[in-house]
Design a protein around this motif. Structure first.
Motif, PDB file in Angstrom:
ATOM      1  N   LEU A  71       1.080  -1.347   0.148  1.00 41.82           N
ATOM      2  CA  LEU A  71      -0.192   0.027   0.024  1.00 41.82           C
ATOM      3  C   LEU A  71       0.829   1.067   0.076  1.00 41.82           C
TER       4      LEU A  71
ATOM      5  N   ARG B 143      -9.841  -4.019  -1.331  1.00 43.63           N
ATOM      6  CA  ARG B 143      -8.769  -3.804  -1.625  1.00 43.63           C
ATOM      7  C   ARG B 143      -8.702  -3.020  -2.914  1.00 43.63           C
TER       8      ARG B 143
ATOM      9  N   GLN C 283      -6.284   0.372  -2.811  1.00 49.73           N
ATOM     10  CA  GLN C 283      -5.209   0.800  -4.012  1.00 49.73           C
ATOM     11  C   GLN C 283      -5.342   1.902  -4.747  1.00 49.73           C
TER      12      GLN C 283
ATOM     13  N   ARG D  45      -1.833   2.877  -5.986  1.00 46.16           N
ATOM     14  CA  ARG D  45      -1.366   1.619  -6.439  1.00 46.16           C
ATOM     15  C   ARG D  45      -2.014   0.905  -7.357  1.00 46.16           C
TER      16      ARG D  45
END
Length: 299
Positions: free
Chosen positions: A165, A289, A293, A298
């Protein structure tokens, strides 16, 4: 095949009696008679074929087997109660996500962003418990963990996969009044000050001084705190200098309750990860998730 399970009442009676080391106090807690608790525990002992308590002249005490079983039963009753309360709160609608997280990261970085997640996924409830070290997911009743660690620690966490992360940068901070004329200390001068330690990172200060080329004899000495929030609180009180992740100290630095003690940030090996079991991902975790991100930039 019929399951060989004791009744929940027997388990409740045993857990309460084990916790209090007393049938009488267990009965008071459960609003039962002392005889009813005793009969439930006796029935449980008959079922498992093992003595769970040993009677003594001064009362009763758990056997070794009873102590082990009491820990396991307590954990499972707690988990069953949490699951029941969670289902009642959702009334069967929406989804839930149980997270373990390093506490200060959850408080300082995650919490302020959760309203954005709620707008994107209004039916998703996120539950958070504090964890500072790796654990077995099978025993923890959580879906994923927000963890600060090194690549080596991630490789040693069996049965998991991790998503990077944020990288971590640490910087020394202290009470502003410790600075002479408001000027930061040199690394060499910093070595003579009380150093506040992070108990899960015993070599953090030594690594920082090594990166500055300073031989700090007492780099690993000083009071230890398990949480960065406690370490920063100690620094605010003037107890010494704390070495903390820059992203977690922004609130205090902006408010002026902490100051940079030495303007030498260090990019370490540790980063923040989302860690989850290697198999069995739920849709709620996949959505979380993806959101994480996007928040960290990311892919």
């Amino acid at each position: 095949m019929r399951r060989q399970l004791p009744s929940t009442q027997a388990l409740q009676c045993f857990e309460a009696a084990a916790r209090h080391q007393s049938f009488t106090r267990a009965a008071q807690e459960l609003a039962l008679t002392q005889g009813a608790v005793s009969r439930q525990v006796a029935a449980l002992e008959d079922l498992v074929g093992v003595a769970l308590f040993r009677r003594t002249r001064h009362g009763m005490t758990l056997t070794v087997a009873g102590a082990d079983y009491a820990r396991q039963v307590g954990q499972r009753l707690d988990a069953l109660e949490r699951d029941t309360l969670d289902l009642r709160s959702r009334r069967g609608h929406g989804d839930r996500l149980a997270l373990a997280s390093v506490p200060t990261f959850a408080e300082r970085w995650l919490m302020p962003r959760l309203p954005g997640l709620a707008k994107l996924h209004p039916q998703l409830q996120v539950h958070i418990e504090a964890r500072t070290r790796p654990f077995l997911f099978a025993d923890a009743q959580v879906d994923a963990a927000l963890f600060a660690g090194t690549p080596e620690q991630l490789r040693q966490w069996a049965g998991t996969q991790a998503v990077l992360l944020l990288p971590e940068e640490v910087i020394p901070v202290c009470k502003p009044s410790l600075l002479k004329g408001g000027r930061p200390f040199t690394p060499k001068a910093l070595a003579a000050l009380p150093l506040l330690q992070q108990s899960t990172r015993p070599e953090a200060w030594r690594q920082w001084f090594d990166a500055q080329g300073v031989d700090a004899e007492h780099a690993m000495a000083g009071p230890r705190y398990e949480l960065f929030s406690l370490q920063m609180a100690a620094a605010r009180c003037g107890l010494g200098v704390a070495l903390v992740p820059t992203l977690l100290a922004q609130q205090e630095l902006q408010a002026g309750t902490l100051a940079i003690a030495c303007d030498r940030p260090l990019r370490g090996q540790r980063s923040y990860y989302l860690v989850q079991p290697a198999e069995g991902e739920r849709p709620a975790l996949a959505a979380f998730r993806d959101w994480l991100q996007a928040e960290t930039g990311r892919p």
